[in-house]
Design a protein around this motif. Structure first.
Motif, PDB file in Angstrom:
ATOM      1  N   LEU A 158       6.885  -0.065   0.234  1.00  0.00           N
ATOM      2  CA  LEU A 158       6.105   1.172   0.266  1.00  0.00           C
ATOM      3  C   LEU A 158       5.888   1.731  -1.139  1.00  0.00           C
ATOM      4  N   CYS A 212       2.405   2.065  -2.967  1.00  0.00           N
ATOM      5  CA  CYS A 212       1.905   3.362  -3.458  1.00  0.00           C
ATOM      6  C   CYS A 212       1.532   3.286  -4.934  1.00  0.00           C
ATOM      7  N   LEU A 257      -2.147   3.868  -6.437  1.00  0.00           N
ATOM      8  CA  LEU A 257      -2.342   4.822  -7.523  1.00  0.00           C
ATOM      9  C   LEU A 257      -2.983   4.140  -8.728  1.00  0.00           C
TER      10      LEU A 257
END
Length: 908
Positions: A784, A788, A792
């Motif tokens: 995760l 992420c 980003l």
């Protein structure tokens, strides 16, 4: 003293600057008036006297500046001037400031949060006296994938006096389940048995009472215990007079002799004991059967290295192994001794994932800095006329570079403030998620934030070193994104710079290439993170899809341990049989329950071999007289409850009772390894429920599918199952298959156990789905977080692409108008901009794919069922980055295509 006087002078100059400047102006003008008067008295006219006086003096303002430049505190004064100017510039460009601060804040915040975990878990010294000298001594059997195993207790006793590498050798064994009765409701407690020197070796002194004495830790010593601070406060209300009182633990009365301090953390990441008891060691160092084991912690002597201690331990345990009795002859075979720093031992497999996360978030920060650097370069080009004018008016290049760096530092400081806020919030949420809530149904947010590092997660906190790291990170980001624009903005010849503005030349070829180079770096880093995220996502999916051998849906589990108030603390076998029969019957009668069972070991629970077996007329590939084995006691309906398939033969039934011939069910791995798959009806001899010297025959009546223990991705080990009625187990695990959400039956499970025996506490109540989630917690968290970071990075890269080409289109507006006048179509302008963007994007994708091929080996150990060079992951990552980046470039391209020719010509 001189430094202090200079500091006072600097402080006075800064705090009273208007008054001091006024006084200086008065003194200079008074001096000129005095010289003028002297020359008038010598016969000059007033005008001529003042003119010559001023010419000789050199100008009031120049002298003022020269005096200011030599004052104490002048550098601070100039810095404050630069800060005021930077703040005005940034307030004037709020859009740029907000974009830069948010971009840097996300990068710095994520980096600080991950560094906080890395520092707290891996770098910060352990909270023990001279912790760098503490080591763990453990055994491992690589052939069985068994690592960090305890040593035989008699070997520990021998090592305390026979080794030269250590000042002290201590140890502990774990009592994971115990019952504390009396003084209110029974509670489940966990404990540890320790040697007499254990707490002194760590530098721990009880806050109340005393530690163990040497005569108390020998076998047959007095029944005494130490309490943890938490148990002392919860069960005994923090009463300092608790020393000398009795507590009933596992049916035995124990005398409390002390309470450990609140700051003490037990040096084992899997447990934080509620109580501590004496180890009960024998003075005789001869190894005999039965034996017990202990985990070993030692303190190195000064000037002794880990390698020297390792060599001595290897020789020492090889010599000890030759003295083992025949029943233990297989233990030294393939055994390796491992001596490692205690901190490394505690963090274990958590080290590599944390460093991978730190590298990933550093890539995100680098992308953020690259993004802001591109924005700063664009601003430097738009401000080159201003910079040229300031240079023409006397500002040095150093002063102009310093001004630009101060502006960058101002932006970095704002970003760091936002980043620290993000890091503090993340740390607070992690602690909140890890705190006990009293609710049996944790929230989804809590599950996502709960770190898979056990009790080590509570050690993650922001301290002075983390703040120092953030300050250093702020300075580093200032240099990363501020230095190149600062130098680029002032290196031009002043005359050429002014002429460039007059001729509408926007930026040089070198500047454009530098901006495109930064764009290539952004896209490349984004591709690396996307590929890493893709590999980890595919691994996670493979782990969940892999055949675990059981069905976790609609299954509630719990645990209890059967203890009595008799001297030995264990229930008689007939009472254990009666308890399990009654409990299963009552559980199956609960509304919403399909079927219930009891076992000594649930799927996914960590396990170690607890029995040994021999064969008749069967050859094994392992030297030694026996094979060690996992043996699990279960009730007849166990395989139905957990959803394990019976491949051949039959499950247990009510006819498999105590006193009859022992029957067993084995897993597929057992059947294939020992009987080439044809195990039904075969026999082996086991010491389960007895001693190594007296084995009993067991007949195989069934073969079941392999069930995973410890980790979903681990290889299955040979396992045998016996009927609970034939081999009862005091360590009981309860499993109930339900018709609906199993967590709704948690209270009913507690009440049912209490109705059978009110002194038996139930603990560790959770669904099997939750156990699966716990088993994949670390893999899920890493996946995760990197996903992420990758998303980003994609967003930041897209913003970078948009920013570069939006600026380019704005600066080339006049060129676009000329192209339209000369006959270019608006579609042609759109293709022109997109094709120009495609070149650095394509190059960035190629560079990123190449870097990912090289770096993919770093995460190879975290992958499961997928190769580090998985074509699908590479293809999807490259396609996603290319599509998103090209879409970002179409926005400024569309703006170019919509250029209003009339407005362009009017602006000229």
């Amino acid at each position: 003293m001189k430094l202090w006087l200079r500091f006072k002078s600097a402080l006075r100059n800064l705090s009273r600057k208007p008054q001091i400047d006024g006084q200086l102006d008065y003194e200079l003008r008074a001096y000129i008036d005095m010289v003028t008067d002297e020359r008038v008295a010598g016969g000059m006219s007033v005008a001529e006297a003042r003119r010559t006086a001023m010419a000789e003096f050199g100008g009031i303002e120049q002298v003022k500046q020269a005096v200011r430049d030599n004052r104490a505190g002048v550098r601070m004064d100039l810095l404050l001037q630069d800060l005021r100017y930077a703040s005005r510039q940034l307030l004037r460009n709020r859009g740029f400031t907000l974009t830069a601060v948010i971009t840097l804040g996300l990068g710095i915040g994520a980096t600080t949060a991950i560094f906080t975990a890395v520092y707290s878990l891996l770098l910060r010294p352990l909270p023990y006296h001279n912790s760098s000298q503490l080591v763990s001594v453990s055994t491992s059997w690589p052939k069985y994938n068994a690592v960090s195993q305890p040593v035989v207790a008699a070997d520990l006793v021998a090592a305390q006096s026979a080794t030269r590498s250590f000042e002290q050798v201590g140890g502990y064994s774990l009592e994971l389940e115990g019952n504390l009765t009396g003084n209110g409701d029974p509670v489940r407690v966990a404990g540890a048995r320790v040697t007499a020197n254990f707490f002194p070796m760590l530098g721990i002194v009880p806050q109340v009472g005393r530690a163990f004495l040497p005569n108390e830790v020998i076998s047959g010593g007095p029944p005494v215990i130490l309490l943890s601070d938490q148990l002392w406060r919860q069960k005994f209300n923090g009463d300092p007079r608790v020393v000398g009182k009795a507590a009933v633990l596992n049916g035995k009365e124990q005398t409390i002799i002390g309470v450990l301090p609140s700051h003490f953390s037990f040096p084992d990441s899997s447990i934080e004991p509620d109580y501590y008891a004496p180890a009960g060691l024998k003075r005789d160092t001869t190894v005999s059967v039965p034996f017990f084991v202990m985990y070993v912690i030692a303190r190195l002597r000064p000037q002794v290295s880990i390698e020297q201690a390792q060599a001595e331990m290897r020789a020492f345990f090889e010599a000890r192994g030759r003295t083992y009795p025949p029943q233990m002859a297989g233990i030294p075979t393939g055994r390796q001794m491992v001596v490692e720093p205690l901190q490394r031992h505690l963090t274990g497999d958590d080290r590599k994932p944390l460093f991978i996360l730190l590298a990933s978030v550093a890539a995100v920060l680098l992308i953020a800095c690259t993004n802001v650097a591109n924005l700063q370069l664009a601003r430097a080009v738009s401000r080159q006329h201003e910079t040229a004018l300031r240079g023409a008016l006397g500002a040095s290049r150093f002063r102009l570079i310093r001004q630009s760096l101060v502006e960058s530092l101002f932006l970095s400081s704002l970003g760091a403030a936002l980043g620290l806020a993000i890091a503090f919030l993340t740390t607070w949420l992690v602690h909140l998620a890890g705190a006990p809530s009293g609710s049996s149904t944790p929230s989804q947010v809590s599950e996502l934030l709960r770190l898979p590092f056990g009790k080590l997660s509570t050690a993650i906190q922001i301290d002075g070193w983390v703040l120092a790291f953030t300050i250093g990170l702020t300075l580093l980001t200032t240099l990363l994104f501020g230095l190149a624009p600062a130098v680029s903005g002032v290196r031009k010849d002043l005359r050429n710079a002014l002429q460039t503005v007059a001729l509408r030349i926007t930026s040089s070829r070198d500047q454009r290439l530098f901006r495109y180079g930064l764009l290539v770096i952004e896209v490349g880093l984004g591709v690396v993170l996307l590929i890493s995220a893709g590999l980890l996502v595919r691994s996670f999916v493979n782990v969940l899809r892999y055949d675990t051998g059981f069905d976790p849906s609609n299954t509630l589990t719990g645990a209890t341990i059967l203890r009595d108030d008799q001297a030995n603390g264990a229930w008689p076998q007939e009472r254990m049989r009666s308890f399990s029969d009654q409990l299963v019957g009552k559980l199956q009668g609960l509304p919403g329950v399909q079927v219930a069972a009891i076992t000594s070991l649930l799927p996914l629970e960590p396990t170690y071999p607890n029995s040994s077996i021999t064969f008749k007329e069967t050859k094994t590939d392992l030297p030694g007289p026996y094979r060690i084995l996992i043996t699990t006691s279960v009730t007849p309906e166990y395989f139905r409850v957990v959803g394990t398939t019976v491949l051949k033969g039959r499950p247990f039934d009510t006819g498999d009772r105590g006193g009859m011939s022992l029957v067993t069910i084995v897993n597929r791995t057992f059947a294939n390894q020992f009987f080439a798959g044809d195990a039904l009806g075969k026999r082996f001899y086991t010491n389960v429920g007895g001693s190594a010297a007296h084995r009993i025959p067991a007949t195989i009546v069934g073969i079941v599918d392999d069930v995973k223990h410890g980790a979903l991705e681990g290889e299955p080990q040979p396992e045998a199952f016996v009927a609970m009625d034939q081999i009862p187990a005091s360590r009981m695990r309860i499993a109930v298959r339900t018709l609906s959400d199993p967590r709704l039956l948690a209270n009913a499970l507690r009440q049912t156990v209490t109705t059978v025996d009110r002194d038996q506490p139930v603990f560790d109540i959770q669904s099997m789905d939750q156990r699966v989630s716990d088993a994949t917690a670390q893999r899920r968290l890493i996946m995760l977080l990197i996903a992420c970071f990758a998303l980003l990075a994609v967003v930041l890269s897209a913003v970078g692409v948009y920013g570069v080409f939006a600026y380019s289109v704005t600066q080339r507006r006049y060129e676009m108008g000329i192209r339209l006048v000369l006959g270019a179509s608006r579609g042609g302008l759109l293709r022109l901009v997109v094709m120009q963007a495609a070149r650095p994007i394509t190059l960035g994708c190629i560079v990123g794919a190449g870097a990912a091929l090289i770096l993919s080996k770093v995460i190879a150990s975290l992958l499961y069922g997928v190769t580090p060079r998985d074509a699908a992951s590479f293809t999807v990552a490259l396609a996603l980055m290319a599509i998103v980046a090209l879409l970002a470039s179409t926005i400024p391209a569309a703006q170019a295509a919509r250029t209003d020719l009339a407005s362009v010509l009017r602006s000229e």
